[in-house]
Design a protein around this motif. Structure first.
Motif, PDB file in Angstrom:
ATOM      1  N   LEU A  89      37.017  40.701  40.154  1.00 40.16           N
ATOM      2  CA  LEU A  89      38.271  41.233  40.681  1.00 40.16           C
ATOM      3  C   LEU A  89      38.048  41.890  42.045  1.00 40.16           C
ATOM      4  O   LEU A  89      38.904  41.788  42.933  1.00 40.16           O
ATOM      5  N   GLN A  90      36.915  42.547  42.213  1.00 41.35           N
ATOM      6  CA  GLN A  90      36.590  43.122  43.524  1.00 41.35           C
ATOM      7  C   GLN A  90      36.578  42.051  44.606  1.00 41.35           C
ATOM      8  O   GLN A  90      37.127  42.242  45.698  1.00 41.35           O
ATOM      9  N   GLN A  91      35.923  40.935  44.324  1.00 39.97           N
ATOM     10  CA  GLN A  91      35.838  39.859  45.308  1.00 39.97           C
ATOM     11  C   GLN A  91      37.228  39.320  45.652  1.00 39.97           C
ATOM     12  O   GLN A  91      37.543  39.073  46.825  1.00 39.97           O
ATOM     13  N   THR A  92      38.062  39.149  44.623  1.00 46.81           N
ATOM     14  CA  THR A  92      39.414  38.641  44.856  1.00 46.81           C
ATOM     15  C   THR A  92      40.243  39.646  45.650  1.00 46.81           C
ATOM     16  O   THR A  92      40.970  39.265  46.580  1.00 46.81           O
ATOM     17  N   ALA A  93      40.131  40.915  45.293  1.00 50.17           N
ATOM     18  CA  ALA A  93      40.889  41.942  46.003  1.00 50.17           C
ATOM     19  C   ALA A  93      40.450  42.055  47.460  1.00 50.17           C
ATOM     20  O   ALA A  93      41.280  42.207  48.363  1.00 50.17           O
ATOM     21  N   ARG A 179      42.881  41.986  30.842  1.00 52.21           N
ATOM     22  CA  ARG A 179      43.851  42.462  31.839  1.00 52.21           C
ATOM     23  C   ARG A 179      43.319  42.238  33.256  1.00 52.21           C
ATOM     24  O   ARG A 179      44.076  41.856  34.162  1.00 52.21           O
ATOM     25  N   MET A 180      42.027  42.487  33.442  1.00 48.71           N
ATOM     26  CA  MET A 180      41.428  42.241  34.751  1.00 48.71           C
ATOM     27  C   MET A 180      41.507  40.770  35.113  1.00 48.71           C
ATOM     28  O   MET A 180      41.756  40.408  36.278  1.00 48.71           O
ATOM     29  N   GLY A 181      41.269  39.906  34.125  1.00 45.78           N
ATOM     30  CA  GLY A 181      41.362  38.473  34.371  1.00 45.78           C
ATOM     31  C   GLY A 181      42.757  38.065  34.821  1.00 45.78           C
ATOM     32  O   GLY A 181      42.906  37.226  35.727  1.00 45.78           O
ATOM     33  N   ARG A 182      43.777  38.664  34.209  1.00 41.72           N
ATOM     34  CA  ARG A 182      45.153  38.340  34.608  1.00 41.72           C
ATOM     35  C   ARG A 182      45.440  38.849  36.022  1.00 41.72           C
ATOM     36  O   ARG A 182      46.091  38.149  36.817  1.00 41.72           O
ATOM     37  N   ALA A 187      46.481  37.910  41.800  1.00 40.15           N
ATOM     38  CA  ALA A 187      46.321  38.504  43.132  1.00 40.15           C
ATOM     39  C   ALA A 187      46.512  37.529  44.291  1.00 40.15           C
ATOM     40  O   ALA A 187      47.196  37.868  45.274  1.00 40.15           O
ATOM     41  N   PRO A 188      45.949  36.319  44.254  1.00 40.06           N
ATOM     42  CA  PRO A 188      46.099  35.433  45.418  1.00 40.06           C
ATOM     43  C   PRO A 188      47.544  35.074  45.753  1.00 40.06           C
ATOM     44  O   PRO A 188      47.878  34.828  46.915  1.00 40.06           O
ATOM     45  N   THR A 193      50.934  45.208  48.695  1.00 37.19           N
ATOM     46  CA  THR A 193      50.203  46.025  49.656  1.00 37.19           C
ATOM     47  C   THR A 193      48.977  46.566  48.937  1.00 37.19           C
ATOM     48  O   THR A 193      48.867  46.475  47.703  1.00 37.19           O
ATOM     49  N   GLU A 194      48.044  47.135  49.688  1.00 33.90           N
ATOM     50  CA  GLU A 194      46.857  47.692  49.033  1.00 33.90           C
ATOM     51  C   GLU A 194      47.248  48.777  48.041  1.00 33.90           C
ATOM     52  O   GLU A 194      46.731  48.826  46.924  1.00 33.90           O
ATOM     53  N   GLN A 195      48.173  49.649  48.440  1.00 28.68           N
ATOM     54  CA  GLN A 195      48.554  50.735  47.547  1.00 28.68           C
ATOM     55  C   GLN A 195      49.268  50.207  46.310  1.00 28.68           C
ATOM     56  O   GLN A 195      49.056  50.715  45.206  1.00 28.68           O
TER      57      GLN A 195
END
Length: 218
Positions: A89-93, A179-182, A187-188, A193-195
């Motif tokens: 998720l970090q990489q995607t974000a 949940r992280m997987g979803r 995300a893409p 926004t970041e916030q």
């Protein structure tokens, strides 16, 4: 007459036999040495850490007290999967949202709070008790005070005795991983926004985890 050191000879078959003996008995003879009684508990803990590092969960079972092996391994597996999902998720974000979003979903520090299975552990000492247990003192990173792992003789063999398990924790961690997987899949295509992403992450991941930890402390 005894042969001197320069007169000993072995046939090829004898040499093969000696090599096999060394492989089968690595701690006795052939240059090896048997661990002392005080060294065995620390060695067991080191072996458990290495098995965990290699994700050889099944092999860990025989080194842990039977009644707590399952819950411990379930928890470690769930933590490892959660941390892998966090890295993804970090990489995607970072790619689709922004650097602040990537930092917000970094759960890497969790790997430093796994007791003797934390990332940076130094075993310091072992104390044998009169009741047949051993206390292995270890340091996580530079944290103080030292932490201790209990190793106990069970049916003549040393076993690691984990703390009392939290039966709800593995299920929670697996749910958070899903949940992280979803979030990672969403995300893409989102226009967060970041916030907005950080707020979404906090609601889906941080809030349930904090609520569980607070309940466990009561």
């Amino acid at each position: 007459m005894r042969a001197g050191p320069g007169t000993c000879r072995h046939t090829p078959r004898q040499r093969v036999g000696l090599v096999c003996l060394c492989l089968l008995l690595p701690l006795v003879g052939c240059g090896g040495s048997r661990d002392t009684e005080a060294e065995v508990p620390a060695r067991l803990l080191s072996d458990l850490r290495e098995l965990h590092r290699q994700h050889r969960y099944k092999d860990m079972e025989s080194l842990v007290e039977t009644g707590r092996a399952g819950p411990l391994i379930d928890t470690l597996m769930a933590v490892d999967r959660l941390l892998a999902a966090s890295r993804q998720l970090q990489q995607t974000a970072e790619k689709h949202i922004g650097p602040r979003a990537a930092v917000a979903c970094d759960l890497g520090d969790l790997a430093d709070y796994l007791g003797p299975f934390s990332r940076h552990v130094q075993i310091v000492s072992t104390r044998l008790e009169d009741d047949g247990t051993a206390q292995v003192a270890y340091r996580v990173g530079q944290r103080v005070p030292l932490e201790r792992a209990e190793i106990r003789r069970v049916a003549g063999r040393w076993r690691y005795i984990p703390d009392k398990p939290d039966p709800a924790l593995p299920r929670l961690l697996m749910d958070l991983t899903e949940r992280m997987g979803r979030l990672d899949a969403m995300a893409p295509a989102q226009t967060w926004t970041e916030q907005a992403f950080i707020d979404e992450y906090a609601a889906r991941i941080v809030a349930p985890l904090q609520a569980h930890m607070q309940a466990a402390e009561q």
